[in-house]
Design a protein around this motif. Structure first.
Motif, short mmCIF file in Angstrom:
data_model
loop_
_atom_site.label_atom_id
_atom_site.label_comp_id
_atom_site.label_asym_id
_atom_site.label_seq_id
_atom_site.Cartn_x
_atom_site.Cartn_y
_atom_site.Cartn_z
N SER A 22 4.48 6.09 3.31
CA SER A 22 3.95 7.31 2.71
C SER A 22 3.10 8.01 3.76
CB SER A 22 3.09 6.97 1.49
OG SER A 22 2.41 8.12 1.03
N ALA A 23 3.33 9.31 3.94
CA ALA A 23 2.55 10.05 4.94
C ALA A 23 1.07 10.08 4.58
CB ALA A 23 3.08 11.48 5.06
N ILE A 24 0.79 10.03 3.27
CA ILE A 24 -0.60 10.00 2.79
C ILE A 24 -0.89 8.57 2.34
CG2 ILE A 24 -2.30 11.05 1.25
CD1 ILE A 24 -0.90 13.03 3.13
N PRO A 25 -1.93 7.91 2.88
CA PRO A 25 -2.22 6.52 2.50
C PRO A 25 -2.66 6.38 1.05
CG PRO A 25 -3.93 7.39 3.94
CD PRO A 25 -2.84 8.41 3.92
N ALA A 26 -2.51 5.18 0.54
CA ALA A 26 -2.77 4.91 -0.88
C ALA A 26 -4.17 5.32 -1.30
CB ALA A 26 -2.53 3.44 -1.18
N ASP A 27 -5.18 5.01 -0.50
CA ASP A 27 -6.56 5.35 -0.89
C ASP A 27 -6.73 6.85 -1.07
OD1 ASP A 27 -7.41 2.74 -0.95
OD2 ASP A 27 -8.28 2.76 1.06
N GLU A 28 -6.07 7.63 -0.22
CA GLU A 28 -6.19 9.09 -0.32
C GLU A 28 -5.39 9.62 -1.51
OE1 GLU A 28 -5.67 11.22 3.37
OE2 GLU A 28 -6.51 9.55 4.51
N VAL A 29 -4.26 8.96 -1.83
CA VAL A 29 -3.49 9.36 -3.01
C VAL A 29 -4.32 9.10 -4.27
CG1 VAL A 29 -1.42 8.93 -4.38
CG2 VAL A 29 -1.26 9.01 -1.89
N ILE A 30 -5.00 7.95 -4.32
CA ILE A 30 -5.85 7.63 -5.47
C ILE A 30 -7.00 8.62 -5.57
CG2 ILE A 30 -7.43 5.89 -6.41
CD1 ILE A 30 -5.50 3.77 -5.21
N GLY A 72 0.81 -1.21 0.00
CA GLY A 72 0.00 0.00 0.00
C GLY A 72 0.85 1.27 0.00
N HIS A 73 1.89 1.27 0.81
CA HIS A 73 2.78 2.43 0.84
C HIS A 73 3.53 2.58 -0.49
CE1 HIS A 73 2.05 3.71 4.91
NE2 HIS A 73 2.23 2.47 5.35
N ALA A 74 3.93 1.46 -1.08
CA ALA A 74 4.61 1.52 -2.37
C ALA A 74 3.69 2.10 -3.44
CB ALA A 74 5.09 0.13 -2.78
N ILE A 75 2.42 1.73 -3.40
CA ILE A 75 1.43 2.27 -4.34
C ILE A 75 1.38 3.79 -4.22
CG2 ILE A 75 -1.07 2.43 -4.80
CD1 ILE A 75 -1.15 -0.58 -3.85
N ALA A 76 1.26 4.27 -2.98
CA ALA A 76 1.15 5.72 -2.75
C ALA A 76 2.40 6.45 -3.22
CB ALA A 76 0.92 5.97 -1.26
N ILE A 77 3.57 5.90 -2.91
CA ILE A 77 4.83 6.55 -3.30
C ILE A 77 4.96 6.60 -4.82
CG2 ILE A 77 7.34 6.31 -3.24
CD1 ILE A 77 6.94 5.04 -0.39
N ALA A 78 4.58 5.53 -5.48
CA ALA A 78 4.74 5.45 -6.94
C ALA A 78 3.86 6.46 -7.68
CB ALA A 78 4.45 4.04 -7.43
N ILE A 79 2.62 6.60 -7.24
CA ILE A 79 1.68 7.47 -7.95
C ILE A 79 2.10 8.93 -7.90
CG2 ILE A 79 -0.69 8.41 -7.88
CD1 ILE A 79 -1.64 5.64 -7.00
#
Length: 214
Positions: free
Chosen positions: A175-183, A127-134
């Motif tokens: 990631s300080a911001i979780p993946a769902d919030e980044v999406i 999940g953190h990797a998803i957020a960082i990548a986006i």
């Protein structure tokens, strides 16, 4: 389409790459799939044609450079697909709707999650990797309206970003911001973005003097 994959592979296999055969191998594989697409070859749009090199480059590099079994690579595609479905349902996979974050950003996120799984990471790490990548890719500005410039090279950047995101997450960096919030933010940014930056070839690199000549 420029032959960039061939040039990068020569460097990767010669042992003179600055980043070693692992990352340079991922770069040439990403470029190769994208160039095949640009040459009217048959590819799998995962998630889109413009970003088609990122996920296969990540998995093939893990398989060939880290000796990951093919079955594990196939199973990680389910993880990548699930990430793509979440993004498709909550934001967008289309550059024309959400900018390049929706294409190469989504592909990098999908690849990062698959890499983390193949490296033995946890779902939380994925999940953190998803957020960082986006968070690293934004506008969609194809020169001449084609997914060649700068899209092919963005596939190389995307797979590099996926490995960076996975490496950070596997190290326990969050990631300080979780993946769902980044999406969710992808959706908001895409909606707010000028249409000139969403696959119309009216802005960004496409609007430069050289871009207009091309």
């Amino acid at each position: 389409t420029g032959g960039s994959a061939y040039k990068m592979r020569r460097i990767a296999e010669s042992g003179t790459s600055l980043t070693g055969s692992f990352l340079s191998g991922a770069l040439y594989r990403a470029l190769a799939v994208s160039e095949l697409n640009a040459s009217m070859g048959r590819i799998v749009a995962a998630p889109t044609a413009g970003s088609c090199g990122i996920l296969p480059a990540a998995l093939l590099t893990m398989q060939e450079e880290k000796n990951i079994p093919e079955r594990d690579c196939v199973m990680s595609l389910f993880t990548a697909s699930a990430v793509g479905m979440v993004i498709a349902n909550n934001a967008s996979l289309a550059g024309a709707q959400g900018g390049c974050q929706a294409e190469c950003g989504s592909a990098a996120a999908m690849a990062a999650a698959a890499i983390v799984e193949l490296a033995g990471g946890t779902p939380r790490m994925a999940g953190h990797a998803i957020a960082i990548a986006i968070k690293n890719i934004l506008v969609c500005d194809p020169v001449a309206g084609l997914v060649e410039i700068p899209c092919i090279k963005r596939n190389a950047s995307g797979v590099a970003g996926a490995f960076v995101a996975a490496e950070l997450a596997l190290a326990g960096i969050e990631s300080a911001i979780p993946a769902d919030e980044v999406i969710w933010t992808m959706k908001k940014v895409g909606d707010a973005m000028s249409s000139s930056l969403k696959e119309t070839a009216e802005g960004g690199l496409a609007a430069t003097p050289t871009g207009r000549r091309l």
